[in-house]
Write an enzyme that holds these catalytic residues in place. Sequence first.
Site, mmCIF file in Angstrom:
data_model
loop_
_atom_site.group_PDB
_atom_site.id
_atom_site.type_symbol
_atom_site.label_atom_id
_atom_site.label_comp_id
_atom_site.label_asym_id
_atom_site.label_seq_id
_atom_site.Cartn_x
_atom_site.Cartn_y
_atom_site.Cartn_z
ATOM 1 N NE ARG A 45 -2.099 10.706 -3.537
ATOM 2 C CZ ARG A 45 -1.975 9.426 -3.835
ATOM 3 N NH1 ARG A 45 -0.869 8.976 -4.378
ATOM 4 N NH2 ARG A 45 -2.954 8.584 -3.589
ATOM 5 C CG ASP A 155 7.189 0.042 -2.680
ATOM 6 O OD1 ASP A 155 6.158 -0.657 -2.657
ATOM 7 O OD2 ASP A 155 7.170 1.253 -3.009
HETATM 8 C C1 LIG Z 1 -1.105 -0.441 -3.579
HETATM 9 S S1 LIG Z 1 0.502 -0.913 -3.083
HETATM 10 C C2 LIG Z 1 0.359 -2.682 -3.104
HETATM 11 C C3 LIG Z 1 1.124 -3.318 -1.978
HETATM 12 C C4 LIG Z 1 1.018 -4.839 -1.891
HETATM 13 N N1 LIG Z 1 1.615 -5.468 -3.032
HETATM 14 C C5 LIG Z 1 -0.408 -5.275 -1.730
HETATM 15 O O1 LIG Z 1 -0.992 -5.847 -2.645
HETATM 16 O O2 LIG Z 1 -0.968 -5.035 -0.653
HETATM 17 C C6 LIG Z 1 1.457 -0.588 -4.566
HETATM 18 C C7 LIG Z 1 2.942 -0.389 -4.288
HETATM 19 O O3 LIG Z 1 3.641 -0.349 -5.538
HETATM 20 C C8 LIG Z 1 4.683 0.599 -5.435
HETATM 21 N N2 LIG Z 1 5.076 1.068 -6.782
HETATM 22 C C9 LIG Z 1 4.410 1.899 -7.612
HETATM 23 N N3 LIG Z 1 5.111 2.126 -8.729
HETATM 24 C C10 LIG Z 1 6.263 1.417 -8.614
HETATM 25 C C11 LIG Z 1 7.411 1.238 -9.452
HETATM 26 N N4 LIG Z 1 7.522 1.854 -10.634
HETATM 27 N N5 LIG Z 1 8.403 0.429 -9.009
HETATM 28 C C12 LIG Z 1 8.303 -0.191 -7.804
HETATM 29 N N6 LIG Z 1 7.253 -0.062 -6.968
HETATM 30 C C13 LIG Z 1 6.239 0.733 -7.367
HETATM 31 C C14 LIG Z 1 4.099 1.705 -4.575
HETATM 32 O O4 LIG Z 1 5.097 2.488 -3.950
HETATM 33 C C15 LIG Z 1 3.234 0.920 -3.584
HETATM 34 O O5 LIG Z 1 3.884 0.716 -2.357
#
Ligand SMILES: C[S@@+](CC[C@H](N)C(=O)[O-])C[C@H]1O[C@@H](n2cnc3c(N)ncnc32)[C@H](O)[C@@H]1O
Length: 286
Positions: A45, A155
């Site tokens: 990445r 996010d």
């Molecule tokens: C796999 S996606 C899930 C998206 C959606 N909630 C779903 O279930 O389809 C996880 C998201 O969490 C965000 N994320 C990860 N760590 C985070 C943090 N510390 N604070 C805020 N967002 C975070 C990532 O950027 C990503 O867009």
Amino acid sequence: MPESTARRTIIDPMTDSTFFQFSQFIQTELGIKMPPTKKVMLQARLHKRLWKLGLDSFDAYYEYVFSPDGREHELPQMINVVTTNKTDFFREPNHFDFLVEHVLPKMIKRHGLEKRFTLWCAGSSSGEEPYSLAMVLHNYSEQVHGFKFFILATDISTKVLDKAKLGIYDEESAEPIPVIFRQKYLLRSKERDKGLVRVSPEIRSFVRFRRLNLIKSDFGLRETVDIIFCRNVIIYFNRETQEHVINKLYHHLSPGGYLFTGHSETLNGHSVPLKAVAHTVYQKEF
Ligand SMILES: C[S@@+](CC[C@H](N)C(=O)[O-])C[C@H]1O[C@@H](n2cnc3c(N)ncnc32)[C@H](O)[C@@H]1O
């Protein structure tokens, strides 16, 4: 540092000590687990960023990303590539049914229709989840006159937030949206061959996107919310961080409010004062 257009340089593999430095930062500041088994993935990445910047070693990248200039310009890019943003419209659809059939009628019975109900999509990725919610809730408001709502979607990744704000998606990714909602709430691109759709301005107007790190101590939210969707986010955190984040979400929920987590993220065994009311749906006491 300007982005490079030069040909790709050969990059040495990341050393264990450099991996350790990156993983420490990612776990502490973003909450995301980064055990040694993830080293190959992390390298792959970050490679993209090294190429873009014309750097030939991960050490040089580390030094740059944590310099004053790098913290401002490169750190958000690093976070964009480190996070996993997989999402879909109407992912785990039974949550949307449960919301409409059980949660909203109960909340309306208790609070009436005077108030505006607030929802928070924490970890909203590129917008498919909050827009799915907005479609469901707008449709509900046509059946239950006077029902009002607002969605905050947050996010940590600026890249997904930029995409979310635009609300433009491939036609293919819109397939899970029920046909009736597609007809009501999606606009087709004028250039048909582009195969794009855009979420209607009305649906977009119900959602406000904001950058927010769930690990930080202060979310900067002034009011509590009625419903939180935090799905498929804490699965990337270790147990201690999961508990810390869930407890913070709990404090941002109104009494009697609901928390929806991803289908593989049960809170069983976690010490949080939330009652399970369905699989991966939890309620705060009144
Ligand atoms: C796999 S996606 C899930 C998206 C959606 N909630 C779903 O279930 O389809 C996880 C998201 O969490 C965000 N994320 C990860 N760590 C985070 C943090 N510390 N604070 C805020 N967002 C975070 C990532 O950027 C990503 O867009």
